[in-house]
Design a protein around this motif. Structure first.
Motif, PDB file in Angstrom:
ATOM      1  N   THR A   1     -27.602 -27.009  -8.623  1.00  0.00           N
ATOM      2  CA  THR A   1     -27.421 -27.703  -7.348  1.00  0.00           C
ATOM      3  C   THR A   1     -25.970 -27.619  -6.884  1.00  0.00           C
ATOM      4  O   THR A   1     -25.701 -27.385  -5.699  1.00  0.00           O
ATOM      5  CB  THR A   1     -27.857 -29.173  -7.480  1.00  0.00           C
ATOM      6  N   ALA A   2     -25.022 -27.793  -7.822  1.00  0.00           N
ATOM      7  CA  ALA A   2     -23.607 -27.714  -7.452  1.00  0.00           C
ATOM      8  C   ALA A   2     -23.268 -26.331  -6.908  1.00  0.00           C
ATOM      9  O   ALA A   2     -22.539 -26.210  -5.924  1.00  0.00           O
ATOM     10  CB  ALA A   2     -22.719 -28.058  -8.648  1.00  0.00           C
TER      11      ALA A   2
ATOM     12  N   VAL B   1     -24.536 -25.962  -3.417  1.00  0.00           N
ATOM     13  CA  VAL B   1     -23.660 -26.670  -2.488  1.00  0.00           C
ATOM     14  C   VAL B   1     -22.404 -25.841  -2.224  1.00  0.00           C
ATOM     15  O   VAL B   1     -21.957 -25.711  -1.081  1.00  0.00           O
ATOM     16  CB  VAL B   1     -23.298 -28.074  -3.038  1.00  0.00           C
ATOM     17  N   ILE B   2     -21.828 -25.276  -3.294  1.00  0.00           N
ATOM     18  CA  ILE B   2     -20.632 -24.443  -3.142  1.00  0.00           C
ATOM     19  C   ILE B   2     -20.935 -23.252  -2.232  1.00  0.00           C
ATOM     20  O   ILE B   2     -20.169 -22.952  -1.311  1.00  0.00           O
ATOM     21  CB  ILE B   2     -20.115 -23.961  -4.512  1.00  0.00           C
TER      22      ILE B   2
ATOM     23  N   THR C   1     -15.801 -30.738  -0.201  1.00  0.00           N
ATOM     24  CA  THR C   1     -17.149 -30.596  -0.757  1.00  0.00           C
ATOM     25  C   THR C   1     -17.169 -29.528  -1.841  1.00  0.00           C
ATOM     26  O   THR C   1     -17.734 -29.729  -2.923  1.00  0.00           O
ATOM     27  CB  THR C   1     -18.157 -30.236   0.366  1.00  0.00           C
TER      28      THR C   1
ATOM     29  N   ALA D   1     -17.818 -30.115  -5.866  1.00  0.00           N
ATOM     30  CA  ALA D   1     -18.919 -29.381  -6.517  1.00  0.00           C
ATOM     31  C   ALA D   1     -18.396 -28.515  -7.664  1.00  0.00           C
ATOM     32  O   ALA D   1     -19.056 -28.394  -8.705  1.00  0.00           O
ATOM     33  CB  ALA D   1     -19.673 -28.539  -5.489  1.00  0.00           C
TER      34      ALA D   1
END
Length: 144
Positions: A3-4, A7-8, A62, A66
């Motif tokens: 998930t990280a 997001v990245i 963000t 992340a």
């Protein structure tokens, strides 16, 4: 892909798209529009770049959070760090000089050409390359 990392990747490519659209498309084209004078173009540019910089700050934060949650690897992290540093240099060191010059032009003073504009563009190109490389490396790192 974690998930990280997702997001990245999303934040990176969103940031890249915004910079390409604003800095390399909107900024030069606005001065070619009929009736747009230099003062009007500078006024529009200030508003647009202020909004872009706020969005860039949110996207950079963000990405940083992340990365701290789940690093996508050294190479991707380095590339994205280069983008964040380029952005910081633009905002802290170059933008104030550009603002002083645009203030003078908007006040009707015939201000000399500024080399700061070239520095901003060079940093923008470096940021674009770093974002592209970082985003691609995030995807490459996620492939087994």
């Amino acid at each position: 892909m974690t998930t990280a990392w997702a997001v990245i990747a999303a934040a990176t490519f969103c940031w890249l798209g915004m910079v390409l659209a604003i800095s390399f498309l909107e900024a030069p084209l606005k001065f070619r529009a009929p009736g747009v004078t230099v003062p009007i173009g500078l006024g529009i540019g200030r508003l647009v770049f202020r909004a872009l910089n706020i969005a860039e700050l949110v996207l950079a934060a963000t990405i940083l959070v992340a990365i701290l949650v789940d690093s996508p690897g050294t190479a991707a992290t380095r590339a994205l760090t280069v983008a964040m540093v380029a952005f910081a240099v633009q905002v802290v060191a170059v933008r104030p000089r550009l603002t002083r010059r645009s203030d003078a032009v908007l006040a009707g003073i015939d201000a000399p050409r500024s080399h700061s504009h070239h520095a901003y563009i060079a940093l923008e190109v470096g940021k674009v390359v770093a974002l592209l490389v970082g985003g691609v490396l995030v995807f490459a790192h996620s492939v087994p």
